[in-house]
Write a protein that holds these residues in place. Sequence first.
Motif, PDB file in Angstrom:
ATOM      1  N   LEU A   1     -33.065 -13.459  17.992  1.00 60.76           N
ATOM      2  CA  LEU A   1     -34.016 -13.218  16.906  1.00 60.76           C
ATOM      3  C   LEU A   1     -33.289 -13.132  15.567  1.00 60.76           C
ATOM      4  O   LEU A   1     -32.146 -12.673  15.503  1.00 60.76           O
ATOM      5  CB  LEU A   1     -34.781 -11.916  17.155  1.00 60.76           C
ATOM      6  N   PRO A   2     -33.959 -13.531  14.492  1.00 60.02           N
ATOM      7  CA  PRO A   2     -33.310 -13.482  13.179  1.00 60.02           C
ATOM      8  C   PRO A   2     -33.083 -12.068  12.648  1.00 60.02           C
ATOM      9  O   PRO A   2     -32.477 -11.899  11.609  1.00 60.02           O
ATOM     10  CB  PRO A   2     -34.280 -14.263  12.284  1.00 60.02           C
ATOM     11  N   MET A   3     -33.551 -11.052  13.371  1.00 61.41           N
ATOM     12  CA  MET A   3     -33.339  -9.687  12.893  1.00 61.41           C
ATOM     13  C   MET A   3     -31.933  -9.178  13.183  1.00 61.41           C
ATOM     14  O   MET A   3     -31.528  -8.152  12.667  1.00 61.41           O
ATOM     15  CB  MET A   3     -34.398  -8.732  13.450  1.00 61.41           C
ATOM     16  N   TRP A   4     -31.155  -9.884  14.011  1.00 60.72           N
ATOM     17  CA  TRP A   4     -29.805  -9.449  14.368  1.00 60.72           C
ATOM     18  C   TRP A   4     -28.761 -10.465  13.931  1.00 60.72           C
ATOM     19  O   TRP A   4     -28.873 -11.638  14.217  1.00 60.72           O
ATOM     20  CB  TRP A   4     -29.700  -9.220  15.876  1.00 60.72           C
ATOM     21  N   VAL A   5     -27.733  -9.979  13.253  1.00 59.35           N
ATOM     22  CA  VAL A   5     -26.640 -10.818  12.771  1.00 59.35           C
ATOM     23  C   VAL A   5     -25.381 -10.419  13.541  1.00 59.35           C
ATOM     24  O   VAL A   5     -25.022  -9.236  13.566  1.00 59.35           O
ATOM     25  CB  VAL A   5     -26.427 -10.599  11.253  1.00 59.35           C
ATOM     26  N   PRO A   6     -24.699 -11.390  14.167  1.00 59.86           N
ATOM     27  CA  PRO A   6     -23.452 -11.048  14.863  1.00 59.86           C
ATOM     28  C   PRO A   6     -22.417 -10.508  13.878  1.00 59.86           C
ATOM     29  O   PRO A   6     -22.297 -10.993  12.757  1.00 59.86           O
ATOM     30  CB  PRO A   6     -22.986 -12.384  15.447  1.00 59.86           C
ATOM     31  N   VAL A   7     -21.692  -9.485  14.293  1.00 57.07           N
ATOM     32  CA  VAL A   7     -20.649  -8.875  13.466  1.00 57.07           C
ATOM     33  C   VAL A   7     -19.310  -9.427  13.914  1.00 57.07           C
ATOM     34  O   VAL A   7     -18.954  -9.336  15.085  1.00 57.07           O
ATOM     35  CB  VAL A   7     -20.662  -7.333  13.605  1.00 57.07           C
ATOM     36  N   HIS A   8     -18.588 -10.009  12.985  1.00 58.31           N
ATOM     37  CA  HIS A   8     -17.234 -10.495  13.241  1.00 58.31           C
ATOM     38  C   HIS A   8     -16.312  -9.646  12.381  1.00 58.31           C
ATOM     39  O   HIS A   8     -16.313  -9.767  11.166  1.00 58.31           O
ATOM     40  CB  HIS A   8     -17.104 -11.980  12.891  1.00 58.31           C
ATOM     41  N   GLY A   9     -15.586  -8.757  13.005  1.00 54.95           N
ATOM     42  CA  GLY A   9     -14.740  -7.842  12.241  1.00 54.95           C
ATOM     43  C   GLY A   9     -15.111  -6.406  12.555  1.00 54.95           C
ATOM     44  O   GLY A   9     -15.540  -6.088  13.659  1.00 54.95           O
ATOM     45  N   THR A  10     -14.945  -5.554  11.577  1.00 53.19           N
ATOM     46  CA  THR A  10     -15.139  -4.125  11.766  1.00 53.19           C
ATOM     47  C   THR A  10     -16.608  -3.758  11.903  1.00 53.19           C
ATOM     48  O   THR A  10     -17.419  -4.106  11.053  1.00 53.19           O
ATOM     49  CB  THR A  10     -14.517  -3.354  10.577  1.00 53.19           C
TER      50      THR A  10
ATOM     51  N   TYR B   1     -23.832  -6.348  16.872  1.00 50.72           N
ATOM     52  CA  TYR B   1     -24.878  -6.958  16.051  1.00 50.72           C
ATOM     53  C   TYR B   1     -25.355  -5.971  15.002  1.00 50.72           C
ATOM     54  O   TYR B   1     -25.423  -4.766  15.247  1.00 50.72           O
ATOM     55  CB  TYR B   1     -26.054  -7.396  16.939  1.00 50.72           C
ATOM     56  N   ARG B   2     -25.666  -6.503  13.827  1.00 51.21           N
ATOM     57  CA  ARG B   2     -26.160  -5.703  12.705  1.00 51.21           C
ATOM     58  C   ARG B   2     -27.578  -6.138  12.384  1.00 51.21           C
ATOM     59  O   ARG B   2     -27.873  -7.339  12.321  1.00 51.21           O
ATOM     60  CB  ARG B   2     -25.247  -5.906  11.499  1.00 51.21           C
ATOM     61  N   HIS B   3     -28.441  -5.167  12.169  1.00 52.15           N
ATOM     62  CA  HIS B   3     -29.829  -5.464  11.809  1.00 52.15           C
ATOM     63  C   HIS B   3     -29.847  -6.109  10.427  1.00 52.15           C
ATOM     64  O   HIS B   3     -29.148  -5.670   9.510  1.00 52.15           O
ATOM     65  CB  HIS B   3     -30.655  -4.173  11.810  1.00 52.15           C
TER      66      HIS B   3
END
Length: 139
Positions: free
Chosen positions: A65-74, A128-130
């Motif tokens: 879903l577009p509500m979650w962005v994968p976090v690469h890093g801290t 994942y970040r909202h």
Amino acid sequence: MSWSNRFVGTPFRSHGRSLEGADCWGLACLVYREELRISLPDYLGYTSVDEHAEIAALVDGAKQLPMWVPVHGTAVAFDLAVFRRGRMDSHIGIVVQHGIMLHAAGEDCAKIESYQAGAWRHRLTGVYRHVELVSRATK
């Protein structure tokens, strides 16, 4: 870590979505609602927390879903860490600070635990970040 202390000790309850009891996703819903004023979907489409395949399907669908962005890093507070149980992504923890999460697993109450050491270290499959938190950070 002050915000997380409020949720430590929340009893485990399958399908729970309140301080009276919560499963891992219910705890995420509770934290997001009470701390961030963000409503997450209930995802009650599973029979029990023992149904890892059903939960894994819900987790996989949610990641798309577009509500979650994968976090690469801290990772930062309120990111969601996804973990494998067996071969399936079927557990969620709420990041308190990079490497530390709040989560509810099994029949245990919600607690703070490292996800960079111990049992969870090799089970982490992504963070994942909202999207609303991403947009708040850029304002």
